[in-house]
Write an enzyme that holds these catalytic residues in place. Structure first.
Site, PDB file in Angstrom:
ATOM      1  CG  ASP A   1      -1.894   1.127   1.257  1.00 58.98           C
ATOM      2  OD1 ASP A   1      -2.490   1.406   0.204  1.00 58.98           O
ATOM      3  OD2 ASP A   1      -2.049   1.758   2.322  1.00 58.98           O
TER       4      ASP A   1
ATOM      5  CG  ASP B   1      -2.173   7.507   0.350  1.00 61.69           C
ATOM      6  OD1 ASP B   1      -1.410   8.468   0.255  1.00 61.69           O
ATOM      7  OD2 ASP B   1      -3.017   7.208  -0.520  1.00 61.69           O
TER       8      ASP B   1
END
Length: 343
Positions: free
Chosen positions: A27, A29
């Site tokens: 991922d 963010d």
């Protein structure tokens, strides 16, 4: 290697994770960067993982930017990446739409450039208005400057009976100044206005996992994320292992309270966890030991004894809390135990 069925406690790995798995599905963010700036230790850790032969792929529910823009940003931060290394929920939702509409169909795009590029990649034509004769509505994160009129435009089209798709339903998104509303909050606006339900593509749902596998060809992947309800649940749904890092939205208390589908295989402070093995958590009667720590349940509270690495204490607490929850009991007080760790 898979620990998918072991949800009683965090799993151990005798070898470094970047050697045990061929691909990290990262991922962005809250894991690699926050508010546009690299998270501490991310750049060096990813460089070391890559140098050791691990393939790095960046899998994000944020549909705002194109893979080209994301790869450029990562490279500027010191994490060399190609557009082909980036998989977005915009790409996943575009494939979902293309599977249901003919090539060349018009689609009302409520979101940013990443969404429009992904739709065009699948042979669809993004349009701006409900009056442009769209065949469907697709909603993705459009950034903090998305106007209220865009939500109204989506509502007009959905109320006419058009199929409605959403890139993802993350209610929040981490940034440099804190936690801000995410695409899920915008989706809720349209849901309230229309009473309709969208088809959702992003994590933790299968379309995103499908898109990731198709684009990376990973054989032994590990999902690396900061969110229990998207990254970790997505790994659970896809039948792959996961590493939770505590650099984003999930804190220790939320981890202890996680239901089985939200429990990561491994947990670490940050991306340095990719470069090490993971210690074993061993049961000792009703207690659980990890490193120099022992965790157990006393009355209606979690208790922790010992000393050493705070992460080992957290792993032991996870085992005690998850085992307790498995007996059908909930509501343990973890405040005192967590305070002793000073995470």
């Amino acid at each position: 290697m898979s620990h998918q069925q072991d949800r009683v406690r965090p799993s151990a790995s005798a070898t470094a994770l970047n050697e045990a798995y061929d691909t990290a599905l990262l991922d962005l963010d809250g894991v690699v960067y926050a508010g546009g700036e690299a998270i501490v230790h991310a750049v060096d850790s990813l460089a070391a993982a890559r140098a050791g032969g691990m393939h790095l792929a960046y899998v994000t529910n944020n549909a705002l930017r194109t893979p080209d823009a994301v790869a450029e940003h990562l490279t500027e931060l010191g994490v060399p990446a190609e557009p082909s290394d980036v998989i977005t929920s915009a790409q996943a939702v575009a494939r979902l739409v293309a599977d249901q509409l003919p090539s060349g169909a018009r689609v009302l795009a409520i979101g940013g450039e990443g969404l429009r590029v992904a739709l065009r990649e699948r042979g669809l034509e993004p349009v701006e208005s409900a009056d442009d004769d769209p065949a469907a509505v697709v909603q993705g994160y459009g950034g903090p400057d998305m106007t209220w009129g865009r939500f109204a435009e989506a509502s007009y089209a959905v109320r006419r009976g058009l199929p409605w798709f959403a890139s993802n339903t993350d209610l929040t998104i981490p940034g440099a100044r804190g936690i801000a509303p995410g695409n899920g909050a915008a989706v809720e606006v349209v849901r309230i206005a229309t009473g309709a339900e969208p088809q959702v593509a992003g994590k933790p749902l299968p379309p995103m996992h499908r898109e990731t596998v198709l684009r990376t060809g990973a054989q032994r992947p590990i999902v690396v994320g900061d969110r229990l309800d998207t990254d970790i649940e997505g790994a659970f749904n896809g039948g792959v292992d996961s590493l939770l890092v505590l650099t984003g939205v999930t804190d220790a208390a939320q981890l202890l309270a996680a239901p089985p589908e939200h429990r990561p295989t491994y947990v670490d402070r940050d991306l340095r966890g990719l470069l090490t093995g993971q210690p074993e958590v061993t049961p000792d009667g009703a207690a659980y030991r990890c490193g120099g720590w022992t965790a157990l349940v006393r009355g209606d509270a979690l208790a922790l004894e010992g000393e050493g690495d705070a992460l080992d204490g957290l792993r032991a607490l996870c085992a005690a809390a998850w085992a307790f929850a498995g007996r059908g009991v909930c509501g343990l007080d973890a405040g005192k135990a967590l305070a002793s760790l000073q995470l």
